[in-house]
Design a protein around this motif. Structure first.
Motif, PDB file in Angstrom:
ATOM      1  N   MET A   1     -51.100 -46.315 -16.024  1.00  0.00           N
ATOM      2  CA  MET A   1     -50.383 -47.050 -16.906  1.00  0.00           C
ATOM      3  C   MET A   1     -50.940 -48.541 -16.944  1.00  0.00           C
ATOM      4  SD  MET A   1     -47.884 -46.428 -18.349  1.00  0.00           S
ATOM      5  CE  MET A   1     -45.973 -46.127 -18.291  1.00  0.00           C
ATOM      6  N   LYS A   2     -51.344 -49.006 -16.139  1.00  0.00           N
ATOM      7  CA  LYS A   2     -51.765 -50.588 -16.123  1.00  0.00           C
ATOM      8  C   LYS A   2     -53.199 -50.475 -17.283  1.00  0.00           C
ATOM      9  CE  LYS A   2     -54.887 -50.356 -11.920  1.00  0.00           C
ATOM     10  NZ  LYS A   2     -55.037 -50.604 -10.479  1.00  0.00           N
ATOM     11  N   TYR A   3     -53.959 -49.501 -17.308  1.00  0.00           N
ATOM     12  CA  TYR A   3     -55.053 -49.746 -18.153  1.00  0.00           C
ATOM     13  C   TYR A   3     -54.312 -49.764 -19.696  1.00  0.00           C
ATOM     14  CZ  TYR A   3     -57.490 -48.319 -14.018  1.00  0.00           C
ATOM     15  OH  TYR A   3     -57.902 -48.562 -12.722  1.00  0.00           O
ATOM     16  N   LEU A   4     -53.337 -48.855 -19.734  1.00  0.00           N
ATOM     17  CA  LEU A   4     -52.717 -48.930 -21.374  1.00  0.00           C
ATOM     18  C   LEU A   4     -51.895 -50.190 -21.550  1.00  0.00           C
ATOM     19  CD1 LEU A   4     -51.489 -47.357 -23.830  1.00  0.00           C
ATOM     20  CD2 LEU A   4     -49.709 -46.426 -22.321  1.00  0.00           C
TER      21      LEU A   4
ATOM     22  N   ASP B   1     -63.530 -55.125 -21.523  1.00  0.00           N
ATOM     23  CA  ASP B   1     -62.527 -55.969 -21.834  1.00  0.00           C
ATOM     24  C   ASP B   1     -61.138 -55.682 -20.933  1.00  0.00           C
ATOM     25  OD1 ASP B   1     -64.096 -57.307 -23.954  1.00  0.00           O
ATOM     26  OD2 ASP B   1     -63.293 -55.881 -25.409  1.00  0.00           O
ATOM     27  N   VAL B   2     -61.010 -54.501 -20.642  1.00  0.00           N
ATOM     28  CA  VAL B   2     -59.811 -54.310 -19.983  1.00  0.00           C
ATOM     29  C   VAL B   2     -60.044 -54.582 -18.461  1.00  0.00           C
ATOM     30  CG1 VAL B   2     -58.402 -52.202 -19.051  1.00  0.00           C
ATOM     31  CG2 VAL B   2     -58.931 -52.325 -21.484  1.00  0.00           C
ATOM     32  N   SER B   3     -61.158 -54.233 -18.008  1.00  0.00           N
ATOM     33  CA  SER B   3     -61.596 -54.473 -16.614  1.00  0.00           C
ATOM     34  C   SER B   3     -61.740 -55.965 -16.144  1.00  0.00           C
ATOM     35  CB  SER B   3     -63.011 -53.757 -16.514  1.00  0.00           C
ATOM     36  OG  SER B   3     -63.565 -53.990 -15.072  1.00  0.00           O
ATOM     37  N   LYS B   4     -62.111 -56.623 -17.362  1.00  0.00           N
ATOM     38  CA  LYS B   4     -62.036 -57.931 -17.037  1.00  0.00           C
ATOM     39  C   LYS B   4     -60.886 -58.664 -17.118  1.00  0.00           C
ATOM     40  CE  LYS B   4     -63.914 -62.512 -19.270  1.00  0.00           C
ATOM     41  NZ  LYS B   4     -64.329 -63.036 -20.284  1.00  0.00           N
ATOM     42  N   ALA B   5     -59.843 -58.299 -18.088  1.00  0.00           N
ATOM     43  CA  ALA B   5     -58.598 -58.752 -17.897  1.00  0.00           C
ATOM     44  C   ALA B   5     -57.893 -58.480 -16.497  1.00  0.00           C
ATOM     45  CB  ALA B   5     -57.621 -58.264 -19.074  1.00  0.00           C
ATOM     46  N   LEU B   6     -58.123 -57.232 -16.109  1.00  0.00           N
ATOM     47  CA  LEU B   6     -57.543 -57.037 -14.721  1.00  0.00           C
ATOM     48  C   LEU B   6     -58.012 -57.720 -13.695  1.00  0.00           C
ATOM     49  CD1 LEU B   6     -56.983 -53.145 -15.350  1.00  0.00           C
ATOM     50  CD2 LEU B   6     -55.071 -54.600 -15.271  1.00  0.00           C
ATOM     51  N   THR B   7     -59.122 -57.695 -13.657  1.00  0.00           N
ATOM     52  CA  THR B   7     -59.983 -58.352 -12.361  1.00  0.00           C
ATOM     53  C   THR B   7     -59.516 -60.050 -12.326  1.00  0.00           C
ATOM     54  OG1 THR B   7     -61.887 -58.548 -13.577  1.00  0.00           O
ATOM     55  CG2 THR B   7     -61.839 -56.727 -12.179  1.00  0.00           C
ATOM     56  N   GLU B   8     -59.502 -60.501 -13.561  1.00  0.00           N
ATOM     57  CA  GLU B   8     -59.177 -62.135 -13.630  1.00  0.00           C
ATOM     58  C   GLU B   8     -57.601 -62.394 -13.048  1.00  0.00           C
ATOM     59  OE1 GLU B   8     -59.370 -63.224 -17.754  1.00  0.00           O
ATOM     60  OE2 GLU B   8     -61.726 -63.601 -17.463  1.00  0.00           O
ATOM     61  N   VAL B   9     -56.843 -61.477 -13.020  1.00  0.00           N
ATOM     62  CA  VAL B   9     -55.493 -61.472 -12.373  1.00  0.00           C
ATOM     63  C   VAL B   9     -55.597 -60.981 -10.927  1.00  0.00           C
ATOM     64  CG1 VAL B   9     -54.516 -61.936 -14.388  1.00  0.00           C
ATOM     65  CG2 VAL B   9     -54.661 -59.897 -13.628  1.00  0.00           C
ATOM     66  N   GLY B  10     -56.500 -60.767 -10.463  1.00  0.00           N
ATOM     67  CA  GLY B  10     -56.748 -59.941  -9.149  1.00  0.00           C
ATOM     68  C   GLY B  10     -56.144 -58.394  -8.932  1.00  0.00           C
ATOM     69  N   ILE B  11     -56.193 -57.798 -10.081  1.00  0.00           N
ATOM     70  CA  ILE B  11     -56.116 -56.527  -9.636  1.00  0.00           C
ATOM     71  C   ILE B  11     -57.254 -55.411  -9.816  1.00  0.00           C
ATOM     72  CG2 ILE B  11     -54.956 -54.514 -11.085  1.00  0.00           C
ATOM     73  CD1 ILE B  11     -52.900 -56.148 -12.413  1.00  0.00           C
ATOM     74  N   GLU B  12     -57.188 -54.690  -8.770  1.00  0.00           N
ATOM     75  CA  GLU B  12     -58.428 -53.624  -8.620  1.00  0.00           C
ATOM     76  C   GLU B  12     -58.466 -52.728  -9.702  1.00  0.00           C
ATOM     77  OE1 GLU B  12     -59.683 -50.694  -5.383  1.00  0.00           O
ATOM     78  OE2 GLU B  12     -58.946 -52.386  -4.431  1.00  0.00           O
ATOM     79  N   VAL B  13     -59.753 -52.507 -10.157  1.00  0.00           N
ATOM     80  CA  VAL B  13     -59.849 -51.423 -11.118  1.00  0.00           C
ATOM     81  C   VAL B  13     -60.818 -50.175 -10.544  1.00  0.00           C
ATOM     82  CG1 VAL B  13     -61.209 -50.897 -13.439  1.00  0.00           C
ATOM     83  CG2 VAL B  13     -60.294 -53.329 -12.894  1.00  0.00           C
ATOM     84  N   ASP B  14     -60.156 -49.083 -11.036  1.00  0.00           N
ATOM     85  CA  ASP B  14     -60.863 -47.760 -10.564  1.00  0.00           C
ATOM     86  C   ASP B  14     -61.475 -47.341 -11.736  1.00  0.00           C
ATOM     87  OD1 ASP B  14     -61.659 -45.108 -10.121  1.00  0.00           O
ATOM     88  OD2 ASP B  14     -59.898 -44.783  -8.976  1.00  0.00           O
ATOM     89  N   ALA B  15     -63.096 -47.629 -11.757  1.00  0.00           N
ATOM     90  CA  ALA B  15     -64.003 -47.220 -12.932  1.00  0.00           C
ATOM     91  C   ALA B  15     -63.717 -45.712 -13.282  1.00  0.00           C
ATOM     92  CB  ALA B  15     -65.157 -47.444 -12.627  1.00  0.00           C
ATOM     93  N   ALA B  16     -63.586 -44.948 -12.628  1.00  0.00           N
ATOM     94  CA  ALA B  16     -63.191 -43.663 -13.043  1.00  0.00           C
ATOM     95  C   ALA B  16     -61.860 -43.228 -13.691  1.00  0.00           C
ATOM     96  CB  ALA B  16     -63.472 -42.418 -11.610  1.00  0.00           C
ATOM     97  N   GLN B  17     -60.738 -43.929 -13.282  1.00  0.00           N
ATOM     98  CA  GLN B  17     -59.616 -44.104 -14.072  1.00  0.00           C
ATOM     99  C   GLN B  17     -59.521 -44.582 -15.327  1.00  0.00           C
ATOM    100  OE1 GLN B  17     -56.529 -45.417 -11.521  1.00  0.00           O
ATOM    101  NE2 GLN B  17     -56.323 -43.293 -10.199  1.00  0.00           N
ATOM    102  N   LEU B  18     -60.152 -45.605 -15.357  1.00  0.00           N
ATOM    103  CA  LEU B  18     -60.474 -46.374 -16.349  1.00  0.00           C
ATOM    104  C   LEU B  18     -61.303 -45.669 -17.759  1.00  0.00           C
ATOM    105  CD1 LEU B  18     -59.995 -48.961 -18.165  1.00  0.00           C
ATOM    106  CD2 LEU B  18     -62.156 -49.997 -17.070  1.00  0.00           C
ATOM    107  N   ALA B  19     -62.525 -44.984 -17.232  1.00  0.00           N
ATOM    108  CA  ALA B  19     -63.241 -44.265 -17.885  1.00  0.00           C
ATOM    109  C   ALA B  19     -62.605 -42.931 -18.328  1.00  0.00           C
ATOM    110  CB  ALA B  19     -64.662 -43.967 -17.139  1.00  0.00           C
ATOM    111  N   PHE B  20     -61.403 -42.462 -17.855  1.00  0.00           N
ATOM    112  CA  PHE B  20     -60.654 -41.274 -18.121  1.00  0.00           C
ATOM    113  C   PHE B  20     -59.869 -41.728 -19.260  1.00  0.00           C
ATOM    114  CE2 PHE B  20     -56.905 -38.783 -17.619  1.00  0.00           C
ATOM    115  CZ  PHE B  20     -57.346 -37.614 -18.073  1.00  0.00           C
ATOM    116  N   PHE B  21     -59.173 -42.992 -18.888  1.00  0.00           N
ATOM    117  CA  PHE B  21     -58.131 -43.464 -19.936  1.00  0.00           C
ATOM    118  C   PHE B  21     -59.194 -43.662 -21.279  1.00  0.00           C
ATOM    119  CE2 PHE B  21     -56.739 -47.334 -22.274  1.00  0.00           C
ATOM    120  CZ  PHE B  21     -55.690 -46.764 -22.721  1.00  0.00           C
TER     121      PHE B  21
ATOM    122  N   MET C   1     -51.957 -55.094 -24.400  1.00  0.00           N
ATOM    123  CA  MET C   1     -51.734 -56.482 -24.534  1.00  0.00           C
ATOM    124  C   MET C   1     -53.168 -57.311 -25.312  1.00  0.00           C
ATOM    125  SD  MET C   1     -50.013 -57.740 -21.183  1.00  0.00           S
ATOM    126  CE  MET C   1     -51.099 -57.120 -20.063  1.00  0.00           C
ATOM    127  N   LEU C   2     -54.271 -56.595 -25.170  1.00  0.00           N
ATOM    128  CA  LEU C   2     -55.411 -57.049 -25.536  1.00  0.00           C
ATOM    129  C   LEU C   2     -55.528 -56.766 -27.223  1.00  0.00           C
ATOM    130  CD1 LEU C   2     -57.790 -56.105 -23.099  1.00  0.00           C
ATOM    131  CD2 LEU C   2     -57.588 -58.476 -23.533  1.00  0.00           C
TER     132      LEU C   2
END
Length: 89
Positions: free
Chosen positions: A1-4, A22-42, A9-10
């Motif tokens: 849900m966070k990726y969506l 872009d999505v990964s950068k936006a999340l990591t800039e606010v301290g949220i961990e990114v799961d690369a596999a989940q992001l790729a699946f999204f 928002m972007l």
């Protein structure tokens, strides 16, 4: 849900087609961990699809769910006590 949420928002911010980076950068800039596999699946799941149409399809499905309020008796409002000047007695 966070990726969506970040993807949308972007888009609202003017990026018509946000990338995984872009999505990964936006999340990591606010301290949220990114799961690369989940992001790729999204991104794979929305590939070639119009996100606005997907959102409209999803919104139409939300109406079928219940409110979860249980079975509560509805009582009529009582009249205000005499001399009461507010709606809260």
């Amino acid at each position: 849900m966070k990726y969506l949420a970040v993807y949308l928002m972007l888009q609202l911010g003017g990026n018509d087609e946000p990338s995984e980076a872009d999505v990964s950068k936006a999340l990591t800039e606010v301290g949220i961990e990114v799961d690369a596999a989940q992001l790729a699946f999204f991104f794979k799941s929305i590939e070639g699809k119009d996100v606005d149409e997907l959102m409209a399809m999803g919104a139409s499905k939300l109406g079928g769910g219940g409110g979860g309020g249980g079975n509560r008796e509805v009582r009529p409002m009582q009249a205000k006590p005499e001399g009461c000047t507010t709606m809260f007695a």
